[in-house]
Write a protein that holds these residues in place. Structure first.
Motif: not given
Ligand SMILES: *Cc1c(COP(=O)(O)O)cnc(C)c1O
Length: 367
Positions: A48-51, A227-234, A266-272
């Motif tokens: 999935g994605a990062s909490p 969409s791939k390793i960061f898990g935000l495809a949707s 979400a992308a900003i959070a995922a990058l961290r």
């Protein structure tokens, strides 16, 4: 109805086959009434994605009545720091597919040529034909891109070249030397798009980081995705990195609010969340080993892959795909990629991989 509306569509659209996505979990549940489904069909992150992403999404809810920041200031700032590139070189997209389409709409006129490889990502012909361009499909070599042949396919009419590194669905990749040779061989008037959707997964020493080539090649555009390793495809968010001049052109045809506020936050959070990235990489590395070994044990040949998926050969791909579906496992047939005997499976969790391998073994044994 007397009007033939199909005849009104531009020629490229008339002959276009729509993109076929991996079968959605809910669709298979509806069809078969199965409870437990394992989807290994769309190269999504099995973790999935990062909490941190769900926390960020909670905070965005209260503002959904407002348009998002159309310039994506905060996400570009975060990416700029993460990638060490200037913000004015970044184009945000509704998925990186959006950026691929922006490139076609920006640079490809009617009958212009767009070069890409056999077995390459399905979106390249799609965006090419949609704008009336002519796809020039270069035969692959051992399922991988033949960069020398691709360079040789360039003509006066060539505007774009797509290189997927690694490629989907084959998982094949090109090394730094070969890529540099290609960039040296291709005239600067041809925009070379390096699609690095799986960049973060690749651990090969000779795998080139496209960003390091941008300074020397002003015709290069690098695309990546959440969409791939960061898990935000949707959520649909990806980006392109290019010169400020090319970025300015893409920005002219870009829809004003192409990336929504949830996706940006979400992308900003995922990058961290570096830990999540590292864990995703570890799960993929071990899962790749598990699946490659499992397929070998079943005497199935697979195309060596550096992505988060692996394409393998079977005698009757359509039948095996179907039998896997009946057992609640979704993989991806790749006949439309000119690999009629291929099935692509995404690396899942250890447990998902195990269930998949066991089901495949039973099906091959005729049970
Ligand atoms: C998955 C994928 C993409 C990314 O698509 P998004 O629109 O970012 O979800 C791009 N290129 C390739 C080769 C892919 O496999």
């Amino acid at each position: 109805m007397t009007t033939d509306f199909k005849a009104l569509a531009r020629a490229g659209v008339r002959t276009l086959a729509p993109y076929v996505p991996g079968k959605p979990v809910e669709e298979l549940q509806r069809e078969l009434g199965l409870e437990r489904i394992i989807k290994l069909a769309s190269n999504e992150n099995p973790l999935g994605a990062s909490p941190a992403v769900s926390e960020a999404l909670q905070r965005v809810w209260k503002d959904v009545g407002r348009y998002p920041d159309g310039n994506g200031f905060a996400l570009k700032a975060a990416l700029s720091a993460f990638l060490d590139v200037p913000s004015e070189c970044l184009t945000l997209g509704n998925g990186s597919n959006d950026v691929l389409e922006l490139l076609a709409r920006t640079f490809v006129d009617h009958d212009d040529e767009v070069v890409f490889s056999q077995h390459a990502f399905a979106v390249y012909p799609l965006v090419t034909q949609a704008v009336g361009g002519r796809p020039v499909v270069v035969p692959a070599q051992d399922y991988g891109h033949d960069l020398a042949a691709m360079a040789a396919a360039v003509t006066d009419r060539t505007r774009l070249m797509f290189i997927a590194n690694p490629n989907n669905p084959t998982g094949t990749w090109v090394g730094r030397g070969a890529l540099e040779q290609l960039l040296a061989a291709v005239p600067e008037q041809v925009i070379v798009v390096l699609d690095e959707a799986y960049f973060e997964y690749v651990e090969e020493a000779d795998y080139p980081n496209g960003l390091t080539l941008l300074d020397r090649h002003p015709n290069l555009v690098v695309t990546r995705t959440f969409s791939k390793i960061f898990g935000l495809a949707s959520l649909r968010v990806g980006y392109g990195v290019a010169s400020a001049t090319i970025t300015d052109l893409l920005n002219r045809v870009r829809q004003p609010f192409n990336v929504n506020a949830c996706a940006q936050a979400a992308a900003i959070a995922a990058l961290r969340d570096n830990d999540f990235l590292a864990e995703s990489r570890r799960v993929n590395r071990e899962g790749m080993r598990q699946l490659a070994e499992g397929l070998r044990t079943l005497n199935l040949s697979a195309i060596p892959s550096v992505g988060n998926f692996i394409t393998f050969h079977v005698d009757d791909a359509a039948r095996i795909y179907d039998q896997l579906l009946r057992r609640g496992i979704i993989v991806r047939p790749v006949a439309s990629y000119d690999i009629p005997d291929g099935l692509r499976v995404t690396i899942g969790t250890a447990q998902e991989n195990r269930v998949f391998l066991r089901a495949l073994e039973e099906i091959l044994a005729g049970h």
